[in-house]
Design an enzyme around this catalytic site. Structure first.
Site, PDB file in Angstrom:
ATOM      1  N   ASP A  58       0.849  -1.190   0.000  1.00  0.00           N
ATOM      2  CA  ASP A  58       0.000   0.000   0.000  1.00  0.00           C
ATOM      3  C   ASP A  58       0.886   1.241   0.000  1.00  0.00           C
ATOM      4  O   ASP A  58       1.038   1.925   1.014  1.00  0.00           O
ATOM      5  CB  ASP A  58      -0.916  -0.025   1.228  1.00  0.00           C
ATOM      6  CG  ASP A  58      -1.884   1.146   1.268  1.00  0.00           C
ATOM      7  OD1 ASP A  58      -2.149   1.730   0.205  1.00  0.00           O
ATOM      8  OD2 ASP A  58      -2.377   1.466   2.372  1.00  0.00           O
ATOM      9  N   ASP A  85     -11.946   3.554   0.235  1.00  0.00           N
ATOM     10  CA  ASP A  85     -10.690   4.261   0.450  1.00  0.00           C
ATOM     11  C   ASP A  85     -10.152   4.720  -0.907  1.00  0.00           C
ATOM     12  O   ASP A  85      -9.824   3.900  -1.763  1.00  0.00           O
ATOM     13  CB  ASP A  85      -9.706   3.284   1.113  1.00  0.00           C
ATOM     14  CG  ASP A  85      -8.319   3.853   1.329  1.00  0.00           C
ATOM     15  OD1 ASP A  85      -8.071   5.009   0.970  1.00  0.00           O
ATOM     16  OD2 ASP A  85      -7.469   3.109   1.856  1.00  0.00           O
ATOM     17  N   ASP A  87      -7.467   6.805  -1.178  1.00  0.00           N
ATOM     18  CA  ASP A  87      -6.110   7.308  -0.952  1.00  0.00           C
ATOM     19  C   ASP A  87      -6.089   8.841  -1.027  1.00  0.00           C
ATOM     20  O   ASP A  87      -6.845   9.489  -0.338  1.00  0.00           O
ATOM     21  CB  ASP A  87      -5.127   6.688  -1.949  1.00  0.00           C
ATOM     22  CG  ASP A  87      -4.901   5.198  -1.693  1.00  0.00           C
ATOM     23  OD1 ASP A  87      -5.299   4.716  -0.625  1.00  0.00           O
ATOM     24  OD2 ASP A  87      -4.328   4.536  -2.561  1.00  0.00           O
ATOM     25  N   HIS A 113     -13.349   8.043   1.580  1.00  0.00           N
ATOM     26  CA  HIS A 113     -12.486   8.906   2.391  1.00  0.00           C
ATOM     27  C   HIS A 113     -11.230   9.231   1.603  1.00  0.00           C
ATOM     28  O   HIS A 113     -10.676   8.390   0.891  1.00  0.00           O
ATOM     29  CB  HIS A 113     -12.184   8.305   3.770  1.00  0.00           C
ATOM     30  CG  HIS A 113     -11.372   7.049   3.801  1.00  0.00           C
ATOM     31  ND1 HIS A 113     -10.012   7.022   3.566  1.00  0.00           N
ATOM     32  CD2 HIS A 113     -11.714   5.772   4.085  1.00  0.00           C
ATOM     33  CE1 HIS A 113      -9.554   5.780   3.698  1.00  0.00           C
ATOM     34  NE2 HIS A 113     -10.569   5.001   3.996  1.00  0.00           N
ATOM     35  N   CYS A 123       1.056   3.220   4.361  1.00  0.00           N
ATOM     36  CA  CYS A 123       0.017   2.750   5.278  1.00  0.00           C
ATOM     37  C   CYS A 123      -0.048   3.710   6.455  1.00  0.00           C
ATOM     38  O   CYS A 123       0.994   4.166   6.950  1.00  0.00           O
ATOM     39  CB  CYS A 123       0.347   1.331   5.756  1.00  0.00           C
ATOM     40  SG  CYS A 123      -0.644   0.799   7.166  1.00  0.00           S
ATOM     41  N   ARG A 158      -9.835  12.136   5.778  1.00  0.00           N
ATOM     42  CA  ARG A 158      -8.921  11.435   6.683  1.00  0.00           C
ATOM     43  C   ARG A 158      -7.665  12.284   6.876  1.00  0.00           C
ATOM     44  O   ARG A 158      -7.119  12.819   5.912  1.00  0.00           O
ATOM     45  CB  ARG A 158      -8.544  10.075   6.101  1.00  0.00           C
ATOM     46  CG  ARG A 158      -7.353   9.408   6.796  1.00  0.00           C
ATOM     47  CD  ARG A 158      -7.024   8.067   6.208  1.00  0.00           C
ATOM     48  NE  ARG A 158      -5.594   7.805   6.258  1.00  0.00           N
ATOM     49  CZ  ARG A 158      -5.018   6.666   5.876  1.00  0.00           C
ATOM     50  NH1 ARG A 158      -5.755   5.681   5.403  1.00  0.00           N
ATOM     51  NH2 ARG A 158      -3.704   6.530   5.938  1.00  0.00           N
ATOM     52  N   GLU A 188      -6.551   9.240  11.625  1.00  0.00           N
ATOM     53  CA  GLU A 188      -5.836   7.969  11.502  1.00  0.00           C
ATOM     54  C   GLU A 188      -4.797   7.786  12.607  1.00  0.00           C
ATOM     55  O   GLU A 188      -4.205   8.754  13.107  1.00  0.00           O
ATOM     56  CB  GLU A 188      -5.166   7.894  10.125  1.00  0.00           C
ATOM     57  CG  GLU A 188      -4.343   6.641   9.875  1.00  0.00           C
ATOM     58  CD  GLU A 188      -5.149   5.343   9.872  1.00  0.00           C
ATOM     59  OE1 GLU A 188      -5.802   5.046  10.892  1.00  0.00           O
ATOM     60  OE2 GLU A 188      -5.097   4.630   8.868  1.00  0.00           O
ATOM     61  N   ASN A 210     -10.663   3.866  13.271  1.00  0.00           N
ATOM     62  CA  ASN A 210     -10.103   2.764  12.493  1.00  0.00           C
ATOM     63  C   ASN A 210      -9.488   1.751  13.449  1.00  0.00           C
ATOM     64  O   ASN A 210      -8.360   1.923  13.922  1.00  0.00           O
ATOM     65  CB  ASN A 210      -9.045   3.303  11.518  1.00  0.00           C
ATOM     66  CG  ASN A 210      -8.466   2.202  10.643  1.00  0.00           C
ATOM     67  OD1 ASN A 210      -9.046   1.133  10.503  1.00  0.00           O
ATOM     68  ND2 ASN A 210      -7.314   2.465  10.055  1.00  0.00           N
TER      69      ASN A 210
END
Length: 296
Positions: A58, A85, A87, A113, A123, A158, A188, A210
């Site tokens: 990721d 997601d 990104d 998001h 990540c 996010r 996050e 999360n």
């Protein structure tokens, strides 16, 4: 006749369950399993698309089409509202973000998001993250909000700023995103329960927690998160991790033993699979079609 809105369905699910549990579904089959288990909303992880569909880390390698392929496969067979997601928006300009939003709505997603990391992202629970300026993140949110073709489609912002700049800066960024039109906030890599409470008090919009395994955030319960005024609880890759471990164990056993006999009891049976994907409904329609042709 009013058009169905996946975004409206997502918002309705939040009204019906608080906090709303959102579980990761790595593919269409898992989406059906999540619905069978009683969840009211599901999630497609960018890290899951990268690792599961592409076999890659990721690190911003996957693209919009990679994600849309999995979105379409899920929404084609499962009517649970899907959070996706995206990104950093899959591109460097407002035009890229707008295209991403419109595509998500077109392919049946209910919410997305978008984050404030740089394009070469990591990540959210890894060290070495880099984030864009607050203004650039605000511009991403504005572009997303302006591009909506369904006003109920959920734009969630996010922020990864906690690990980079600290709590106060992360809250400040999130507030700026809400002012720019973000419907919900995803802070996050939170490390303490009270941090969620501080975000919730400052934002006055739903906050997502999360709760991913093996990361920076403790595995808080729904009750604990409710006490901190969390609106959504995300389990992004729990089933994916279990699936991977189970598959690895089966491969190892077959190679070692020369037979699958010793691991058959860990497998989903043929009939269980048929039940989960409604196989017999399809087969009955096929049988009826064949019978019709024979009677002509």
């Amino acid at each position: 006749m009013s058009q169905y809105s996946a975004g409206a369905a997502f918002r309705k699910a939040m009204q019906e369950e608080s906090p709303l549990q959102v579980v990761g579904a790595i593919n269409a089959n898992h989406a059906l399993l999540a619905k069978r288990a009683g969840f009211k909303a599901i999630y497609l992880s960018g890290g899951g698309v990268a690792a599961g569909s592409l076999g890659l880390p990721d690190l911003g390698i996957s693209n919009l089409d990679d994600v849309l392929t999995d979105v379409r496969r899920i929404t084609d067979v499962c009517d649970l509202p899907l959070l996706v997601d995206v990104d950093t928006g899959f591109g460097s300009s407002a035009f890229n973000v707008a295209r991403t939003v419109k595509s998500m709505i077109k392919f049946g997603a209910a919410a997305m998001h978008i984050e404030d990391q740089v394009g070469a992202k990591r990540c959210g629970h890894r060290p070495g993250k880099e984030i864009v300026s607050k203004q650039e993140m605000v511009d991403r949110v504005k572009a997303a909000v302006d591009a909506r073709t369904d006003e109920n489609f959920v734009i969630m912002a996010r922020t990864d700023a906690l690990a980079v700049e600290g709590l106060e800066a992360a809250i400040d960024r999130a507030l700026a995103c809400v002012e720019a039109g973000a419907d919900m906030i995803f802070p996050e890599a939170i490390t303490q329960l009270d941090m969620y409470k501080q975000f919730a008090n400052a934002m006055k919009v739903p906050i997502l927690a999360n709760i991913t395994e093996f990361g920076s955030t403790p595995l808080y319960t729904v009750e604990e998160l409710a006490s901190a005024d969390v609106g959504l609880v995300l389990y992004p890759l729990s089933a994916f991790r279990a699936m991977n471990k189970a598959a690895e164990n089966v491969y190892t056993a077959i190679r070692r033993d020369g037979t699958q006999k010793n691991v058959v009891d860990t497998m989903q049976t043929r009939m269980e699979l048929y039940e989960r994907i409604n196989y017999h409904d399809f087969e009955q329609k096929l049988d009826a079609l064949f019978a019709q042709q024979k009677n002509k």
